[in-house]
Enzyme design. Structure first.
Site, short mmCIF file in Angstrom:
data_model
loop_
_atom_site.label_atom_id
_atom_site.label_comp_id
_atom_site.label_asym_id
_atom_site.label_seq_id
_atom_site.Cartn_x
_atom_site.Cartn_y
_atom_site.Cartn_z
N ASP A 101 11.07 46.96 -143.14
CA ASP A 101 11.13 46.02 -144.25
C ASP A 101 9.89 46.21 -145.10
OD1 ASP A 101 11.36 43.81 -145.95
OD2 ASP A 101 12.24 42.55 -144.40
N ARG A 113 9.36 44.46 -147.92
CA ARG A 113 9.09 43.25 -148.69
C ARG A 113 7.78 42.61 -148.23
NH1 ARG A 113 14.55 40.08 -147.56
NH2 ARG A 113 14.13 41.05 -145.54
#
Length: 531
Positions: free
Chosen positions: A439, A441
């Site tokens: 991930d 983000r």
């Protein structure tokens, strides 16, 4: 007295400016006279050195600049959109007329004539804070106090429009009647340099609070936030109203107007419902010291990483440490508010929140390999019900496609999953094999928008993400209750995603999943879905 490097640089700049003026005059004569005589060979950009980086005007002091041909706007002029391109000018000639100065790769804090307009991030008022100015137009370039460009990734489209001649680089926007129809008054967080570091909290009020700087000083200052009102129309909400799970109250939810037949008459079918919303689009504006602190790194490391891993796109991240604001070329965010916006900062009102990261495949096109759209729709319904019960609902939509890895990487991962056996135990491993991380983000900057809205507590958060929950709570906003997506809304093929997330520690109020259970959760193969 021996000449210094600075003096020699100024002499060189003036000589080059004179030659450019001669070229512009010759190009104009050629265009008007139709002689077909080629313009003088243009100056080629010189390799950058510190002594050659001085920004220059296009004319000597005391002289009027040579006007360009009527069909090409000169950088720094105040003309409107340019007429169609003239066949008399080559692209090289147009380039010299659009950008009459030397190529300025970078500037330096101690450079002659460079005086950034004061910008005090976190000041208590707009006038003390000062406007964000990133324009490289002649009217603003010497007072620039920010790096990058407005509109995030869309700035590239602006550049292409200028290059093709469809947009004048000096077009001055008319902001008459563009003020927000919804009041978002200043909050204490706007003057806290630690609460909001990823966008300009005054960005929606630029038209009014910096009007004098725009009109009198001629500075190119642009809004980075726009606020408006609208009606939301979604087929899923139509279905919910027909089922009776969403009430048509005539205030938040209203009946849609009848559909029209081909002959213009009103149709007899039910056209569903519409939802009244207030919404704001927010462009990124980073206060670099604050962003670096959020990530727990030094400002110099942040600047170097941004410079290196954008291919050296912004040299002044390195050469202008005095400029602390950067407008990065990334996607923006949009805020949807259900109910009275004044309730956002009222702690006596129940606030429902969904922070949603973009998923084009599911949100728009309904792909069933993930739960993004069902979760978004469920959250919108919860926000509506919260507003109808006297509270307020907020959905924040971030452009972070594919966990900020992008759609290309996401689709490559899909291929790997479907070919390698799409089981929940391989869900995150598949992403790591391609992207290097599961991930990309970051949620450290996400709470800024909540502070901008004046939110002091979240009563109901519709999210399973611990990253989002932790970031909001760490920023000083308590969350009282969390909601995960109900089981009956999970598409069968996205069970792989949900079970993998629950096993990895995501919030779940019901089903608990162990690592041993993951091998049992398997998604469909391509063969099962081909027709």
């Amino acid at each position: 007295m021996p000449a210094t490097d600075a003096v020699l640089t100024q002499i060189l700049v003036q000589l080059e400016a004179m030659q450019l003026n001669q070229q512009a005059m010759q190009a104009k004569l050629d265009a008007l006279g139709g002689t077909g005589k080629p313009a003088p060979a243009p100056l080629e950009p010189k390799p950058h050195t510190r002594s050659e980086s001085t920004t220059s005007d296009t004319s000597e002091k005391g002289k009027e600049p040579v006007p360009p041909p009527a069909n090409v706007p000169l950088a720094g002029s105040t003309t409107g959109p340019p007429p169609p391109r003239s066949k008399a000018l080559t692209d090289k000639e147009r380039e010299k007329l659009l950008y009459p100065g030397r190529v300025n790769l970078t500037t330096y804090p101690d450079q002659h004539g460079i005086i950034p307009h004061p910008l005090n991030w976190g000041a208590p008022t707009a006038s003390v804070r000062g406007p964000v100015i990133c324009s490289r137009l002649q009217s603003s370039i010497k007072q620039r106090n920010a790096l990058g460009a407005h509109s995030g990734s869309y700035s590239i489209y602006r550049a292409l429009s200028i290059a093709m001649g469809s947009l004048s680089p000096t077009h001055k926007p008319d902001y008459t009647m563009t003020e927000p129809p919804v009041n978002f008054p200043p909050q204490p967080s706007w003057s806290d340099p630690k609460k909001i570091v990823s966008f300009d909290p005054w960005g929606h009020l630029v038209q009014t609070v910096f009007k004098q700087e725009m009109d009198s000083a001629g500075l190119d200052i642009r809004p980075s936030i726009a606020v408006t009102k609208a009606h939301l129309k979604m087929s899923e909400l139509d279905d919910a109203a027909r089922r009776g799970t969403l009430e048509v109250d005539g205030n938040v939810v209203i009946k849609s107007r009848p559909v029209r037949n081909e002959d213009g008459s009103e149709g007899e079918g039910d056209n569903g419902v519409e939802v009244f919303v207030s919404k704001a689009a927010v462009e990124p504006v980073w206060y670099l010291p604050g962003v670096a602190e959020r990530f727990g790194i030094s400002e110099s490391l942040l600047r170097r990483a941004l410079f290196e891993d954008t291919g050296g796109m912004y040299p002044e991240l390195i050469t202008r440490p005095d400029i602390k604001v950067f407008l990065p070329p990334i996607g923006n965010l949009t805020v949807y508010i259900f109910g009275n916006p004044a309730y956002l900062s009222d702690e006596s009102k129940v606030l429902t929140l969904r922070v949603h990261d973009e998923c084009n495949g599911s949100d728009v096109f309904g792909s069933d390999i993930c739960t993004c759209k069902p979760y978004l729709v469920y959250a919108i319904e919860e926000c509506i019900r919260g507003a109808q019960n006297g509270g307020v609902g907020v959905v924040v939509y971030f452009r972070k496609e594919g966990r900020a890895l992008g759609e290309v990487t996401k689709y490559l991962v899909y291929n790997l999953r479907k070919r390698g056996g799409d089981s929940a135990d391989k869900y995150f491993k598949s992403t790591e094999m391609i992207a290097g991380v599961k991930d990309m983000r970051f949620q450290a900057l996400m709470p800024d928008v909540l502070h901008w809205l004046g939110i002091k507590k979240v009563d109901r958060m519709v999210s399973m993400s611990d990253m989002k929950y932790d970031a909001i709570v760490k920023s000083g906003i308590p969350i009282l209750t969390r909601y995960d997506i109900p089981d009956h809304l999970i598409p069968p093929d996205s069970r792989v995603e949900i079970d993998a997330k629950i096993a990895a520690g995501y919030f779940s109020s019901g089903k608990q999943v162990t690592e041993a259970d993951l091998v049992k959760t398997v998604g469909r193969t391509w063969e099962e879905t081909e027709h």
